[in-house]
Design an enzyme around this catalytic site. Structure first.
Site, PDB file in Angstrom:
ATOM      1  N   SER A   1      -4.754   2.475   4.268  1.00  0.00           N
ATOM      2  CA  SER A   1      -4.893   1.838   2.964  1.00  0.00           C
ATOM      3  C   SER A   1      -4.888   0.313   3.092  1.00  0.00           C
ATOM      4  CB  SER A   1      -3.743   2.301   2.060  1.00  0.00           C
ATOM      5  OG  SER A   1      -3.889   1.798   0.765  1.00  0.00           O
TER       6      SER A   1
ATOM      7  N   LYS B   1       0.785  -1.237   0.000  1.00  0.00           N
ATOM      8  CA  LYS B   1       0.000   0.000   0.000  1.00  0.00           C
ATOM      9  C   LYS B   1       0.823   1.298   0.000  1.00  0.00           C
ATOM     10  CE  LYS B   1      -3.387  -1.152  -0.662  1.00  0.00           C
ATOM     11  NZ  LYS B   1      -3.666  -1.849  -1.969  1.00  0.00           N
TER      12      LYS B   1
ATOM     13  N   HIS C   1       6.736  -7.570  -2.062  1.00  0.00           N
ATOM     14  CA  HIS C   1       6.734  -6.908  -0.746  1.00  0.00           C
ATOM     15  C   HIS C   1       7.663  -7.628   0.215  1.00  0.00           C
ATOM     16  CE1 HIS C   1       3.455  -4.542  -2.196  1.00  0.00           C
ATOM     17  NE2 HIS C   1       2.594  -5.527  -2.231  1.00  0.00           N
TER      18      HIS C   1
HETATM   19  P1  A3P Z   1      -5.153   4.489  -0.896  1.00  0.00           P
HETATM   20  O1  A3P Z   1      -5.737   3.215  -0.377  1.00  0.00           O
HETATM   21  O2  A3P Z   1      -4.720   5.409   0.215  1.00  0.00           O
HETATM   22  O3  A3P Z   1      -6.024   5.176  -1.867  1.00  0.00           O
HETATM   23  P2  A3P Z   1      -0.127  -0.335  -3.714  1.00  0.00           P
HETATM   24  O4  A3P Z   1      -0.106  -0.099  -5.177  1.00  0.00           O
HETATM   25  O5  A3P Z   1       1.242  -0.464  -3.132  1.00  0.00           O
HETATM   26  O6  A3P Z   1      -1.059  -1.435  -3.357  1.00  0.00           O
HETATM   27  O7  A3P Z   1      -0.686   0.998  -3.058  1.00  0.00           O
HETATM   28  C1  A3P Z   1      -2.036   1.327  -3.194  1.00  0.00           C
HETATM   29  C2  A3P Z   1      -2.234   2.761  -2.771  1.00  0.00           C
HETATM   30  O8  A3P Z   1      -1.684   3.623  -3.801  1.00  0.00           O
HETATM   31  C3  A3P Z   1      -3.704   3.103  -2.668  1.00  0.00           C
HETATM   32  O9  A3P Z   1      -3.795   4.116  -1.668  1.00  0.00           O
HETATM   33  C4  A3P Z   1      -3.999   3.625  -4.071  1.00  0.00           C
HETATM   34  O10 A3P Z   1      -5.150   4.395  -4.170  1.00  0.00           O
HETATM   35  C5  A3P Z   1      -2.735   4.446  -4.310  1.00  0.00           C
HETATM   36  N1  A3P Z   1      -2.519   4.692  -5.744  1.00  0.00           N
HETATM   37  C6  A3P Z   1      -2.639   3.813  -6.771  1.00  0.00           C
HETATM   38  N2  A3P Z   1      -2.397   4.428  -7.928  1.00  0.00           N
HETATM   39  C7  A3P Z   1      -2.124   5.706  -7.653  1.00  0.00           C
HETATM   40  C8  A3P Z   1      -1.825   6.855  -8.464  1.00  0.00           C
HETATM   41  N3  A3P Z   1      -1.771   6.766  -9.768  1.00  0.00           N
HETATM   42  N4  A3P Z   1      -1.598   8.026  -7.829  1.00  0.00           N
HETATM   43  C9  A3P Z   1      -1.654   8.119  -6.475  1.00  0.00           C
HETATM   44  N5  A3P Z   1      -1.954   7.072  -5.660  1.00  0.00           N
HETATM   45  C10 A3P Z   1      -2.189   5.887  -6.239  1.00  0.00           C
END
Ligand code: A3P
Length: 285
Positions: free
Chosen positions: A131, A52, A101
């Site tokens: 998240s 996340k 991860h």
């Molecule tokens: P939130 O749950 O706070 O919205 P990962 O990719 O490591 O699983 O992380 C997911 C988090 O990154 C989520 O956070 C998601 O919404 C956010 N995220 C994904 N794409 C993104 C983007 N293009 N710009 C900003 N945040 C992004």
């Protein structure tokens, strides 16, 4: 090695997989055990982060910089070590942007021999926590339906997949010392939120694929939260149809979840567990 159901403070259970003393999402034991032996190529690139912290976002930036087909809709999960078997990953054409991860010493052995490039992402752990909570609740395979107040102690104790984020952060903060042979670029989620362009330029330089400013602007546009959610938001869905990987994409959502007491406990625990590890996070932008 087995499926485990980890109870939160309210008795709701999070379904995980335990392999050799480590917790993972409910994947396959063989896939997890195979990670260390994945045959690695010279031009493999790795995107590494605690869950996340923006893995999908940065993976997509790297893909657009390295790929010749920017129209393709490929999700980073197709190259996620914890879920995809080595036989499938081996069929992917180069350059492969692998992602995981796992802790440093859990990376495939070949990463250290080939001195693969590593893109490491950090995000303020309070937003990460919120998240991760939504991730656990939304992804059906965790079978989790707990409340935030009961989930919070679980996360603080590291009883989640990939374990304690304190351990993870300390492990990766030391990678320059433990593995100086690994070229590593660290990107910060909050910096990318403030302005993705400097990060995109750094990434291109690190990956040896510098491009025009016009192309960087295109990468910025295609990796905006809105565009990515529209293009890929339905690939992994919650049972109610909500996008799991593209939720809010903001800095500071923790303020909508943390109570004053949780915030104080978090700060105290952070100070104690991270003593000697000098990391500064931005909790607002
Ligand atoms: P939130 O749950 O706070 O919205 P990962 O990719 O490591 O699983 O992380 C997911 C988090 O990154 C989520 O956070 C998601 O919404 C956010 N995220 C994904 N794409 C993104 C983007 N293009 N710009 C900003 N945040 C992004």
């Amino acid at each position: 090695m087995s499926v485990v159901k980890v109870p939160d403070a309210g008795g709701d259970e999070l379904k995980l997989l335990e392999v050799d003393g480590h917790l993972y999402p409910p994947s396959s034991v063989d896939v997890i055990r195979g990670i260390r032996d994945l045959p690695i190529r010279d031009d493999d690139v790795f995107v590494c982060a605690y869950p996340k912290c923006g893995t999908h976002w940065v993976w997509e930036m790297a893909r657009l910089l390295l790929s010749s087909d920017i129209e393709a809709v490929i999700e980073k999960d197709e190259l996620m070590l914890e879920f995809i078997g080595n036989d499938v990953i081996e069929k992917f054409p180069s350059p492969r942007i692998l992602n995981t991860h796992c802790l440093v010493e859990q990376l495939p052995r070949g990463v250290f021999e080939k001195k693969c490039k590593i893109i490491y992402i950090i995000r303020n752990p309070k937003d990460m926590a919120v998240s991760f909570y939504h991730h656990h609740k939304k992804l059906p395979f965790y079978e989790y339906n707990g409340k935030w107040e009961n989930y919070f102690p679980l996360l603080m104790d590291g009883k989640v997949d990939f374990g304690s984020f304190f351990t993870y952060l300390k492990d990766w903060a030391a990678v320059g010392t433990t593995h100086p042979e690994l070229p590593t670029l660290t990107l910060v989620y909050e910096d990318l939120k403030e302005d993705p362009l400097p990060g995109i330029r750094k990434l291109a330089k690190f990956l040896n694929c510098e491009k025009s400013e016009e192309y960087y602007l295109k990468v910025k546009e295609l990796t905006s939260f809105k565009k990515m959610k529209a293009a890929k938001g339905t690939i992994i869905q919650a049972t109610d149809g909500a996008s799991v990987m593209y939720r809010k994409g903001e800095v500071g959502d923790w303020k909508n979840h943390f109570t004053v007491a949780q915030n104080e406990l978090f700060d105290r625990t952070y100070k104690e567990k991270m003593a000697g590890c000098d990391m500064k996070f931005r909790y607002t932008v």
